[in-house]
Design a protein around this motif. Sequence first.
Motif, short mmCIF file in Angstrom:
data_model
loop_
_atom_site.label_atom_id
_atom_site.label_comp_id
_atom_site.label_asym_id
_atom_site.label_seq_id
_atom_site.Cartn_x
_atom_site.Cartn_y
_atom_site.Cartn_z
N GLN A 127 0.85 -1.19 0.00
CA GLN A 127 0.00 0.00 0.00
C GLN A 127 0.89 1.24 0.00
OE1 GLN A 127 -3.36 -0.02 -0.32
NE2 GLN A 127 -3.05 -2.20 -0.62
N VAL A 128 0.98 1.89 -1.12
CA VAL A 128 1.78 3.10 -1.27
C VAL A 128 1.07 4.02 -2.25
CG1 VAL A 128 3.24 2.13 -3.10
CG2 VAL A 128 4.13 3.95 -1.65
N ALA A 129 1.17 5.32 -2.02
CA ALA A 129 0.51 6.29 -2.90
C ALA A 129 1.17 6.29 -4.27
CB ALA A 129 0.58 7.68 -2.27
N ARG A 130 0.35 6.52 -5.27
CA ARG A 130 0.87 6.64 -6.64
C ARG A 130 1.01 8.10 -7.04
NH1 ARG A 130 1.02 1.56 -8.55
NH2 ARG A 130 -0.53 0.08 -7.83
N ALA A 131 0.40 8.99 -6.25
CA ALA A 131 0.49 10.43 -6.48
C ALA A 131 0.29 11.11 -5.13
CB ALA A 131 -0.59 10.89 -7.46
N VAL A 132 0.74 12.34 -5.02
CA VAL A 132 0.55 13.12 -3.79
C VAL A 132 -0.92 13.52 -3.74
CG1 VAL A 132 1.19 15.16 -2.49
CG2 VAL A 132 2.92 13.96 -3.85
N SER A 133 -1.60 13.15 -2.68
CA SER A 133 -3.03 13.46 -2.55
C SER A 133 -3.24 14.89 -2.06
CB SER A 133 -3.69 12.48 -1.57
OG SER A 133 -3.22 12.70 -0.27
N ASP A 134 -4.51 15.30 -2.02
CA ASP A 134 -4.84 16.64 -1.52
C ASP A 134 -4.47 16.80 -0.05
OD1 ASP A 134 -5.87 17.36 -4.00
OD2 ASP A 134 -7.92 16.81 -3.46
N LYS A 135 -4.59 15.71 0.69
CA LYS A 135 -4.23 15.70 2.12
C LYS A 135 -3.29 14.52 2.34
CE LYS A 135 -8.29 18.07 3.84
NZ LYS A 135 -9.40 18.02 4.81
N PRO A 136 -2.00 14.71 2.03
CA PRO A 136 -1.05 13.59 2.09
C PRO A 136 -0.88 13.05 3.50
CG PRO A 136 0.08 15.66 1.63
CD PRO A 136 -1.37 15.96 1.64
N ARG A 137 -0.55 11.74 3.56
CA ARG A 137 -0.35 11.12 4.87
C ARG A 137 0.71 10.04 4.79
NH1 ARG A 137 -2.95 6.26 6.24
NH2 ARG A 137 -4.11 5.39 4.50
N THR A 138 1.31 9.80 5.95
CA THR A 138 2.23 8.69 6.16
C THR A 138 1.63 7.85 7.27
OG1 THR A 138 3.50 9.97 7.77
CG2 THR A 138 4.28 10.03 5.49
N SER A 139 2.20 6.71 7.53
CA SER A 139 1.64 5.85 8.58
C SER A 139 1.89 6.47 9.96
CB SER A 139 2.26 4.45 8.52
OG SER A 139 3.57 4.46 9.04
N ALA A 140 0.99 6.17 10.88
CA ALA A 140 1.12 6.69 12.24
C ALA A 140 2.43 6.20 12.87
CB ALA A 140 -0.07 6.26 13.08
N PHE A 141 2.78 4.94 12.61
CA PHE A 141 4.02 4.40 13.16
C PHE A 141 5.23 5.16 12.61
CE2 PHE A 141 7.73 1.66 12.80
CZ PHE A 141 7.94 1.35 14.14
N ALA A 142 5.25 5.42 11.30
CA ALA A 142 6.37 6.15 10.69
C ALA A 142 6.47 7.57 11.23
CB ALA A 142 6.24 6.15 9.17
N ARG A 143 5.32 8.23 11.43
CA ARG A 143 5.35 9.59 11.99
C ARG A 143 5.91 9.58 13.40
NH1 ARG A 143 0.24 9.56 9.92
NH2 ARG A 143 -0.71 9.64 11.99
N MET A 144 5.49 8.62 14.20
CA MET A 144 5.99 8.53 15.57
C MET A 144 7.49 8.23 15.57
SD MET A 144 4.73 6.10 18.72
CE MET A 144 5.02 4.62 17.78
N GLN A 145 7.91 7.31 14.74
CA GLN A 145 9.33 6.96 14.66
C GLN A 145 10.16 8.17 14.22
OE1 GLN A 145 10.33 3.41 14.68
NE2 GLN A 145 12.48 3.72 14.24
N MET A 146 9.66 8.93 13.24
CA MET A 146 10.38 10.12 12.77
C MET A 146 10.50 11.14 13.89
SD MET A 146 11.98 11.59 10.28
CE MET A 146 11.56 10.58 8.88
#
Length: 142
Positions: free
Chosen positions: A21-40
């Motif tokens: 599951q990965v985006a093919r284009a940048v959406s209007d409201k882009p997002r990353t996974s909650a786990f990745a945001r927390m890790q970052m």
Amino acid sequence: PFLVRLRIARAVIRLRPREVQVARAVSDKPRTSAFARMQMALEGNAPNAYHASVAIPEPWHRTLFTLLDGSRDRKQLAIDLTELSWQEICRAAKSKDGEAIRVAAEFADNPQYASSREALLEFFEERLPGALDKLLRDAYLL
């Protein structure tokens, strides 16, 4: 034969039992996974959709990453980045521990952008599309 030619050409081959599951284009409201945001936020790096960690050297790109929860459009992302960065710039300007030097390094090429909130917003509005495209290419966006 095709896979062998790719391997000889040193191409990266990723075989998965199911689609990632990965985006093919940048959406209007882009997002990353909650786990990745927390890790970052905690460690300054995060796994992408292929479980690889790609370096994100720019501090404001890392801050952007933590804001990508799918609730903000590009305009709001630029505004939030501006406010967070302006707070950091103001705090660093009052600091005596060299923090100002680190913050100023982000704007070394264009120091005028760190002179006001309006200029900072312009900086982020200009550079946000490129940063989002990079996160898309690196398979961080969902």
